[in-house]
Write a protein that holds these residues in place. Sequence first.
Motif, PDB file in Angstrom:
ATOM      1  N   LYS A   1      62.826 -30.950  44.368  1.00 23.43           N
ATOM      2  CA  LYS A   1      63.099 -32.220  43.704  1.00 23.43           C
ATOM      3  C   LYS A   1      64.478 -32.156  43.040  1.00 23.43           C
ATOM      4  O   LYS A   1      64.830 -31.159  42.410  1.00 23.43           O
ATOM      5  CB  LYS A   1      62.018 -32.482  42.649  1.00 23.43           C
ATOM      6  CG  LYS A   1      61.948 -33.920  42.196  1.00 23.43           C
ATOM      7  CD  LYS A   1      60.758 -34.143  41.268  1.00 23.43           C
ATOM      8  CE  LYS A   1      60.703 -35.597  40.841  1.00 23.43           C
ATOM      9  NZ  LYS A   1      59.618 -35.847  39.873  1.00 23.43           N
ATOM     10  N   LYS A   2      65.265 -33.219  43.186  1.00 24.46           N
ATOM     11  CA  LYS A   2      66.639 -33.195  42.677  1.00 24.46           C
ATOM     12  C   LYS A   2      66.685 -33.081  41.155  1.00 24.46           C
ATOM     13  O   LYS A   2      67.482 -32.339  40.592  1.00 24.46           O
ATOM     14  CB  LYS A   2      67.392 -34.443  43.146  1.00 24.46           C
ATOM     15  CG  LYS A   2      67.729 -34.394  44.639  1.00 24.46           C
ATOM     16  CD  LYS A   2      68.647 -35.521  45.054  1.00 24.46           C
ATOM     17  CE  LYS A   2      69.024 -35.391  46.527  1.00 24.46           C
ATOM     18  NZ  LYS A   2      69.935 -36.470  46.966  1.00 24.46           N
ATOM     19  N   GLU A   3      65.842 -33.842  40.459  1.00 18.85           N
ATOM     20  CA  GLU A   3      65.797 -33.781  39.001  1.00 18.85           C
ATOM     21  C   GLU A   3      64.356 -33.562  38.552  1.00 18.85           C
ATOM     22  O   GLU A   3      63.452 -34.272  38.986  1.00 18.85           O
ATOM     23  CB  GLU A   3      66.342 -35.081  38.394  1.00 18.85           C
ATOM     24  CG  GLU A   3      67.837 -35.283  38.645  1.00 18.85           C
ATOM     25  CD  GLU A   3      68.362 -36.543  37.971  1.00 18.85           C
ATOM     26  OE1 GLU A   3      67.605 -37.152  37.187  1.00 18.85           O
ATOM     27  OE2 GLU A   3      69.514 -36.918  38.245  1.00 18.85           O
ATOM     28  N   VAL A   4      64.169 -32.590  37.690  1.00 13.43           N
ATOM     29  CA  VAL A   4      62.826 -32.254  37.211  1.00 13.43           C
ATOM     30  C   VAL A   4      62.801 -32.330  35.689  1.00 13.43           C
ATOM     31  O   VAL A   4      63.682 -31.794  35.013  1.00 13.43           O
ATOM     32  CB  VAL A   4      62.413 -30.835  37.666  1.00 13.43           C
ATOM     33  CG1 VAL A   4      61.018 -30.500  37.167  1.00 13.43           C
ATOM     34  CG2 VAL A   4      62.461 -30.728  39.181  1.00 13.43           C
ATOM     35  N   SER A   5      61.770 -32.974  35.153  1.00  8.96           N
ATOM     36  CA  SER A   5      61.635 -33.119  33.702  1.00  8.96           C
ATOM     37  C   SER A   5      60.406 -32.362  33.208  1.00  8.96           C
ATOM     38  O   SER A   5      59.606 -31.832  33.998  1.00  8.96           O
ATOM     39  CB  SER A   5      61.494 -34.602  33.337  1.00  8.96           C
ATOM     40  OG  SER A   5      60.280 -35.114  33.858  1.00  8.96           O
ATOM     41  N   HIS A   6      60.247 -32.350  31.892  1.00  8.61           N
ATOM     42  CA  HIS A   6      59.073 -31.721  31.280  1.00  8.61           C
ATOM     43  C   HIS A   6      57.785 -32.356  31.789  1.00  8.61           C
ATOM     44  O   HIS A   6      56.782 -31.662  32.010  1.00  8.61           O
ATOM     45  CB  HIS A   6      59.153 -31.865  29.752  1.00  8.61           C
ATOM     46  CG  HIS A   6      57.872 -31.491  29.060  1.00  8.61           C
ATOM     47  ND1 HIS A   6      57.493 -30.186  28.842  1.00  8.61           N
ATOM     48  CD2 HIS A   6      56.862 -32.278  28.549  1.00  8.61           C
ATOM     49  CE1 HIS A   6      56.322 -30.175  28.222  1.00  8.61           C
ATOM     50  NE2 HIS A   6      55.923 -31.423  28.035  1.00  8.61           N
ATOM     51  N   ARG A   7      57.794 -33.668  32.005  1.00  5.45           N
ATOM     52  CA  ARG A   7      56.604 -34.377  32.476  1.00  5.45           C
ATOM     53  C   ARG A   7      56.142 -33.848  33.826  1.00  5.45           C
ATOM     54  O   ARG A   7      54.937 -33.757  34.093  1.00  5.45           O
ATOM     55  CB  ARG A   7      56.879 -35.881  32.578  1.00  5.45           C
ATOM     56  CG  ARG A   7      57.019 -36.583  31.230  1.00  5.45           C
ATOM     57  CD  ARG A   7      57.404 -38.039  31.398  1.00  5.45           C
ATOM     58  NE  ARG A   7      56.343 -38.805  32.050  1.00  5.45           N
ATOM     59  CZ  ARG A   7      56.501 -39.471  33.184  1.00  5.45           C
ATOM     60  NH1 ARG A   7      57.671 -39.467  33.814  1.00  5.45           N
ATOM     61  NH2 ARG A   7      55.491 -40.156  33.704  1.00  5.45           N
ATOM     62  N   ASP A   8      57.096 -33.487  34.680  1.00  8.92           N
ATOM     63  CA  ASP A   8      56.749 -32.965  36.002  1.00  8.92           C
ATOM     64  C   ASP A   8      56.024 -31.620  35.887  1.00  8.92           C
ATOM     65  O   ASP A   8      54.965 -31.423  36.488  1.00  8.92           O
ATOM     66  CB  ASP A   8      58.016 -32.788  36.844  1.00  8.92           C
ATOM     67  CG  ASP A   8      58.711 -34.105  37.125  1.00  8.92           C
ATOM     68  OD1 ASP A   8      58.034 -35.061  37.533  1.00  8.92           O
ATOM     69  OD2 ASP A   8      59.940 -34.188  36.917  1.00  8.92           O
ATOM     70  N   TYR A   9      56.605 -30.714  35.120  1.00 10.02           N
ATOM     71  CA  TYR A   9      55.976 -29.402  34.930  1.00 10.02           C
ATOM     72  C   TYR A   9      54.622 -29.536  34.250  1.00 10.02           C
ATOM     73  O   TYR A   9      53.656 -28.852  34.604  1.00 10.02           O
ATOM     74  CB  TYR A   9      56.882 -28.489  34.090  1.00 10.02           C
ATOM     75  CG  TYR A   9      58.103 -27.988  34.812  1.00 10.02           C
ATOM     76  CD1 TYR A   9      57.985 -27.060  35.850  1.00 10.02           C
ATOM     77  CD2 TYR A   9      59.377 -28.417  34.473  1.00 10.02           C
ATOM     78  CE1 TYR A   9      59.108 -26.589  36.521  1.00 10.02           C
ATOM     79  CE2 TYR A   9      60.507 -27.953  35.132  1.00 10.02           C
ATOM     80  CZ  TYR A   9      60.358 -27.045  36.155  1.00 10.02           C
ATOM     81  OH  TYR A   9      61.461 -26.575  36.820  1.00 10.02           O
ATOM     82  N   ASN A  10      54.533 -30.414  33.267  1.00 16.68           N
ATOM     83  CA  ASN A  10      53.298 -30.585  32.505  1.00 16.68           C
ATOM     84  C   ASN A  10      52.173 -31.134  33.385  1.00 16.68           C
ATOM     85  O   ASN A  10      51.019 -30.690  33.302  1.00 16.68           O
ATOM     86  CB  ASN A  10      53.538 -31.523  31.322  1.00 16.68           C
ATOM     87  CG  ASN A  10      52.605 -31.241  30.170  1.00 16.68           C
ATOM     88  OD1 ASN A  10      52.503 -30.106  29.707  1.00 16.68           O
ATOM     89  ND2 ASN A  10      51.911 -32.263  29.689  1.00 16.68           N
ATOM     90  N   ALA A  11      52.520 -32.085  34.237  1.00 18.04           N
ATOM     91  CA  ALA A  11      51.519 -32.653  35.143  1.00 18.04           C
ATOM     92  C   ALA A  11      50.985 -31.600  36.111  1.00 18.04           C
ATOM     93  O   ALA A  11      49.774 -31.514  36.355  1.00 18.04           O
ATOM     94  CB  ALA A  11      52.126 -33.820  35.917  1.00 18.04           C
TER      95      ALA A  11
ATOM     96  N   ALA B   1      57.069 -21.761  38.864  1.00 15.32           N
ATOM     97  CA  ALA B   1      57.939 -22.745  39.518  1.00 15.32           C
ATOM     98  C   ALA B   1      59.245 -22.917  38.746  1.00 15.32           C
ATOM     99  O   ALA B   1      60.318 -23.060  39.346  1.00 15.32           O
ATOM    100  CB  ALA B   1      57.213 -24.083  39.635  1.00 15.32           C
ATOM    101  N   TYR B   2      59.160 -22.894  37.404  1.00 17.69           N
ATOM    102  CA  TYR B   2      60.363 -23.018  36.577  1.00 17.69           C
ATOM    103  C   TYR B   2      61.316 -21.846  36.844  1.00 17.69           C
ATOM    104  O   TYR B   2      62.521 -22.028  37.057  1.00 17.69           O
ATOM    105  CB  TYR B   2      59.992 -23.062  35.094  1.00 17.69           C
ATOM    106  CG  TYR B   2      61.185 -23.235  34.182  1.00 17.69           C
ATOM    107  CD1 TYR B   2      61.581 -24.500  33.753  1.00 17.69           C
ATOM    108  CD2 TYR B   2      61.934 -22.131  33.754  1.00 17.69           C
ATOM    109  CE1 TYR B   2      62.691 -24.667  32.938  1.00 17.69           C
ATOM    110  CE2 TYR B   2      63.048 -22.288  32.946  1.00 17.69           C
ATOM    111  CZ  TYR B   2      63.414 -23.555  32.527  1.00 17.69           C
ATOM    112  OH  TYR B   2      64.524 -23.717  31.719  1.00 17.69           O
ATOM    113  N   LEU B   3      60.776 -20.634  36.839  1.00 17.66           N
ATOM    114  CA  LEU B   3      61.600 -19.451  37.082  1.00 17.66           C
ATOM    115  C   LEU B   3      62.193 -19.472  38.493  1.00 17.66           C
ATOM    116  O   LEU B   3      63.357 -19.113  38.703  1.00 17.66           O
ATOM    117  CB  LEU B   3      60.759 -18.185  36.886  1.00 17.66           C
ATOM    118  CG  LEU B   3      60.217 -17.933  35.476  1.00 17.66           C
ATOM    119  CD1 LEU B   3      59.269 -16.739  35.485  1.00 17.66           C
ATOM    120  CD2 LEU B   3      61.346 -17.691  34.488  1.00 17.66           C
TER     121      LEU B   3
END
Length: 480
Positions: A72-82, A136-138
């Motif tokens: 995904k080009k842009e990822v936010s906290h909401r994406d990781y949280n979901a 996924a973040y790492l």
Amino acid sequence: MAEQSLKDKTAKGLFWGGLSNGIQQLLNLLFGIALARVLNSEDYGMIAMLTIFSSIAGSLQESGFTAALVNKKEVSHRDYNAVFWFSSGISLCLYFILFLCAPLIARFYDVPELTPLARYSFLGFFIASLGIAHSAYLFRHLMVKQKAMAAIIGLVISGSVGVTMALMGFAYWGIATQSIVYVATINLCYWKLSPWRPTLSFDFKPLKGMLSFSSKLLITNIFNQINNNLFSVILGKFYNEQTVGYYSQANKWNLMGHLLISSMVNGVAQPVFAQVGDERERQLRVFRKMLRFTAFVSFPAMLGLSLIAPQFIVIAITDKWMESAEMLQLLCIGGAFIPITLLYSNLVISKGKSNIFMWNTVALGVLQLAAMLLLHTYGIRTMILVYVIINISWLLVWHFFVWREIGLTLIQALKDILSFAFIAAGVMVATYYMTLGICNIYLLLMAKITIAATLYISIMWISRSVTFKESLQYLTKKKR
């Protein structure tokens, strides 16, 4: 500047991936030897018969969202949280379903002892779900060093627990506990090393944008797990847990071999391909460079393991596992091509073509299943040989789709791959005949390793291989 920056990131990722995976496989080797000397084939067979169920459940809980977040080009906290709350919730539900189904699994194999073992070992995939978003973040941020540290810490702690329990007589319960402790430890490390934290906001809307991509990866991953564990299920059904144990031991060493290369390459391939996704010529150039490096490492490593398999098995885990040696030799030939196949599939995923990835894997899985069911009466060695041939041949199918995406011709790919394959194969054949007169098993093992390594490096040096030179330059630079 951007080209150099990406090159440095890729080289750094490959370096840390290679270093960490080398340490991980060394730890796996040491703990694997210790466990195999204490336990028997039936113990490994018990765990192997359950692997397919926990692996499929693990794919369902992850649902392809890791790759979706990376691409995904842009990822936010909401994406990781979901992703975090979805993975945790679905895995908890799956655990309860498998808990209730444990008696049915035991009845399928006609092994009653599998019921309590299944209910205990399946806890591991629920625990694993708690670290999916952090992993996924790492992965997205190419934090290869941090992931390496987590894996090494997890292996040391879990391996110590597994060996201790085996020595205390807990048999297959020790292997099951080792897996649970590993995922628990590595997740704790992910939480410590990743700056991201979940919040108590249950907003699953971000998943909608990822579902079209991730759902295809989910189906693909399920079929991958079926493909990877196909033998254990068929052997458990038509043979016995002892045969499953012998195959499981051979496959374990094969996996350790090709995972050393695969993990190193996969740790950087998808993020790098995604970054150059809009530049076809640049992506072709990057892909070919990674393809040459993968072939340069994979063929000597895996064909070398096939060469020394009989001596390695007897010395490391005693001759009670000799049945596994011939299986390992065949598996390693196929294992040499697996890192290349994974590199191809990573390119396809990075182009957003998860549907191609899905149907390719499904078709391969169906073909393998049909072949194994038809051949199970001919014995395990025939099954393994056909399995290896199918997997190697399927690389041509993957190539068609890579050619369509970035214009890599078959001639270019063969030029990048076969030179290393033929040199490695020639080295192993020459080494085999040069060491025929050695009777002492320890001298034979050392002679094979020394001669093969010397011959391969010498040929690379004399032929002035660019891949060999660049690898050497980077390693000496890191050392300085």
